[in-house]
Design an enzyme around this catalytic site. Structure first.
Site, PDB file in Angstrom:
ATOM      1  N   HIS A 292       0.829  -1.209   0.000  1.00 10.56           N
ATOM      2  CA  HIS A 292       0.000   0.000   0.000  1.00 10.56           C
ATOM      3  C   HIS A 292       0.866   1.262   0.000  1.00 10.56           C
ATOM      4  O   HIS A 292       0.521   2.255  -0.642  1.00 10.56           O
ATOM      5  CB  HIS A 292      -0.932   0.022   1.210  1.00 10.56           C
ATOM      6  CG  HIS A 292      -1.799  -1.189   1.312  1.00 10.56           C
ATOM      7  ND1 HIS A 292      -2.483  -1.524   2.469  1.00 10.56           N
ATOM      8  CD2 HIS A 292      -2.109  -2.164   0.412  1.00 10.56           C
ATOM      9  CE1 HIS A 292      -3.160  -2.643   2.266  1.00 10.56           C
ATOM     10  NE2 HIS A 292      -2.943  -3.054   1.030  1.00 10.56           N
TER      11      HIS A 292
ATOM     12  N   HIS B 115      -9.103  -2.140  -4.892  1.00 15.91           N
ATOM     13  CA  HIS B 115      -8.002  -2.413  -3.973  1.00 15.91           C
ATOM     14  C   HIS B 115      -7.027  -3.428  -4.571  1.00 15.91           C
ATOM     15  O   HIS B 115      -5.816  -3.317  -4.358  1.00 15.91           O
ATOM     16  CB  HIS B 115      -8.491  -2.919  -2.613  1.00 15.91           C
ATOM     17  CG  HIS B 115      -7.350  -3.132  -1.675  1.00 15.91           C
ATOM     18  ND1 HIS B 115      -6.731  -2.084  -1.011  1.00 15.91           N
ATOM     19  CD2 HIS B 115      -6.652  -4.249  -1.344  1.00 15.91           C
ATOM     20  CE1 HIS B 115      -5.717  -2.559  -0.307  1.00 15.91           C
ATOM     21  NE2 HIS B 115      -5.654  -3.872  -0.491  1.00 15.91           N
TER      22      HIS B 115
ATOM     23  N   ASP C 240      -3.023  -2.929  -4.884  1.00 15.01           N
ATOM     24  CA  ASP C 240      -1.992  -3.910  -4.536  1.00 15.01           C
ATOM     25  C   ASP C 240      -1.070  -4.182  -5.715  1.00 15.01           C
ATOM     26  O   ASP C 240       0.157  -4.245  -5.575  1.00 15.01           O
ATOM     27  CB  ASP C 240      -2.637  -5.235  -4.121  1.00 15.01           C
ATOM     28  CG  ASP C 240      -3.143  -5.251  -2.692  1.00 15.01           C
ATOM     29  OD1 ASP C 240      -2.778  -4.356  -1.905  1.00 15.01           O
ATOM     30  OD2 ASP C 240      -3.902  -6.171  -2.350  1.00 15.01           O
TER      31      ASP C 240
ATOM     32  N   HIS D 209      -0.672 -11.151  -4.888  1.00 16.86           N
ATOM     33  CA  HIS D 209       0.724 -10.762  -4.695  1.00 16.86           C
ATOM     34  C   HIS D 209       1.707 -11.721  -5.364  1.00 16.86           C
ATOM     35  O   HIS D 209       2.726 -11.296  -5.913  1.00 16.86           O
ATOM     36  CB  HIS D 209       1.044 -10.671  -3.204  1.00 16.86           C
ATOM     37  CG  HIS D 209       0.216  -9.654  -2.483  1.00 16.86           C
ATOM     38  ND1 HIS D 209       0.249  -8.317  -2.807  1.00 16.86           N
ATOM     39  CD2 HIS D 209      -0.667  -9.781  -1.464  1.00 16.86           C
ATOM     40  CE1 HIS D 209      -0.589  -7.665  -2.006  1.00 16.86           C
ATOM     41  NE2 HIS D 209      -1.160  -8.529  -1.192  1.00 16.86           N
TER      42      HIS D 209
END
Length: 282
Positions: free
Chosen positions: A79, A235, A239, A262
């Site tokens: 973030h 969001h 990321d 991720h």
């Protein structure tokens, strides 16, 4: 010509780590040209520097964690990295008094405000960018990430969760849009039924409705609800942007992601840099 940038003066904020539950102070300071983003654990006396690079990523479970060769770890950097990318900061030192970047409200909002309040400092050396020359793809089960050559940066992200509040969502973000207005405010999210298990394996110790969107069988648990109807996929883009900045560059390429996270964000960078013919630094 586009020049590199750092922040004008040191900025400080404090908060709790989303996964560690630890109280952490974060300090961002200016750095010289060509330094990149560098993390430092000020609670450790030596060998405490970890450059924010994709090859230093050592864990992608629920967050992005980087480590150095001495085993010094810093987690949940995505973030903050997204905010630095969004505010076009190329060089900065990030000092932490603990093992994790503070969660703040679960988005990049507080980090953007910190950078704004610190001010931007133009550095008189040309900014370098990473241009994608060939289509590259990584796949893991039903998840995938593709990057194609383009004359601009963009991310087209699609998610599909078996939850009434999320379901299927998709969103496209381009570097021409304003980071803060389009995705910077979008908060991380989690499922209430998973919290106890996550805590048992050392995650989500600091998670609460003040730093994430909570979801139970009835829907969104946060009293204020969502900030926008597709906050979840926005969001995911946040990321992704933060993870991709671990390339060390702004990227000129068109990304398409399906159910990615991720791990695939990191794997696509590793695959890009595997073959020099697939990219060029301009």
């Amino acid at each position: 010509m586009e020049y590199q940038q750092t922040i004008r003066k040191t900025g400080v904020l404090s908060g709790i780590g989303l996964h560690s539950g630890a109280d952490v102070q974060l300090k961002i300071s200016p750095l010289e040209v060509d330094s990149g983003i560098v993390f430092k654990r000020s609670d450790i006396s030596s060998n405490n520097i970890v450059p924010a690079k994709f090859y230093n990523v050592t864990d992608t479970k629920m967050c992005t964690e980087i480590s150095n060769e001495h085993g010094v770890k810093i987690s949940t950097i995505e973030h903050l990295m997204a905010a630095l990318w969004g505010m076009k900061i190329d060089n900065a030192l990030v000092e932490l008094t603990g093992p994790e970047v503070p969660a703040m409200d679960g988005s990049s909002k507080d980090f953007v405000e910190l950078i704004k309040n610190s001010g931007l400092q133009k550095q008189f050396k040309e900014k370098r960018k990473l241009k994608i020359l060939k289509t590259i793809k990584v796949v893991q089960d039903d998840k995938e990430m593709i990057v194609r050559p383009s004359d601009k940066f963009s991310v087209n992200f699609a998610i599909d969760f078996q939850h009434q509040a999320i379901g299927k969502q998709s969103c496209e973000f381009t570097g021409l849009q304003e980071f803060e207005r389009e995705i910077g405010y979008a908060r991380t999210f989690g499922f209430f039924e998973e919290v106890e298990y996550l805590k048992k394996i050392g995650l989500a110790k600091g998670a609460s409705l003040t730093n994430s969107i909570g979801l139970d069988a009835n829907g969104v648990m946060n009293p204020g609800g969502l900030r926008c109807k597709d906050e979840f996929v926005r969001h995911k883009i946040l990321d992704c942007v933060g993870d991709l900045f671990l390339s060390g560059y702004e990227i000129i390429g068109e990304f398409e992601a399906k159910k990615a996270g991720h791990n695939l964000n990191n794997q696509i960078l590793r695959k890009i840099f595997q073959t020099e013919a697939d990219y060029r630094i301009i």
